[in-house]
Design a protein around this motif. Sequence first.
Motif: not given
Length: 241
Positions: A218-222
């Motif tokens: 999953h995409k994280e903030h970075d």
Amino acid sequence: MLQVENISKSFRAGQQVLANINLSVGEGEIVGLVGESGSGKSTLAKVIMQLESANKGTVHFQQQHITKKNRKSFYENCQIIFQNASNALNPMWTVKQLLREPLQHQNLVTDSYLQTMLAKVKLSNDVLHALPSELSGGEKQRVNLLRSILVEPKLIVCDEIVSSLDRLIQREIIDLLMTLNKERNMAILFISHDLKAVSYLSERIYVMRAGEIVDEQHKEHDGFHFTDSYAQKLFQAMEGE
């Protein structure tokens, strides 16, 4: 919404193309599928869309196993856009005819309605009377995209749809997909070997190698953080470009 469970496929020569593939796309979700050429991405897309049969496994859409009996309903809710926009468009039909075709069972499709829809994919009204040969590559792909969304699907499968376009047009098509996703809550399975495009667009990414899913993140903030060594090398190479 879409559940691909233990899909395997081999060609007649015995070459295994897909091996125990598990993949899902939730309602309104944008999911990326990446891998090098020959990894099996496009074959998986065709199996999902029932254009090729699997040797093992099942595809479920909205909790229903897709069969010949419910395939028509499936196609009303799930559309695919292919890489080669020219091959997908009848060269003898105008854009107006191409757009009317998926809506042929509706009683009245006015030019005004088609013009409104053209604006959504940033095409001018002039293209209505144009043949595919008179359109640019980006315009052809926008027509393909519009043909797919006219039936208001819940999911579209995009198979390498920006790979033959220049970077500016790629970005425009991807931004358009993101807008459609937000406005219509339309889920997208975005298949590409273009890692930058997939990373920009997707909330979740599957990585394929030699017919297998080797990582899912999953995409994280970075950004994305892959654990598989092959996936890490792929995306490290992208960062070095």
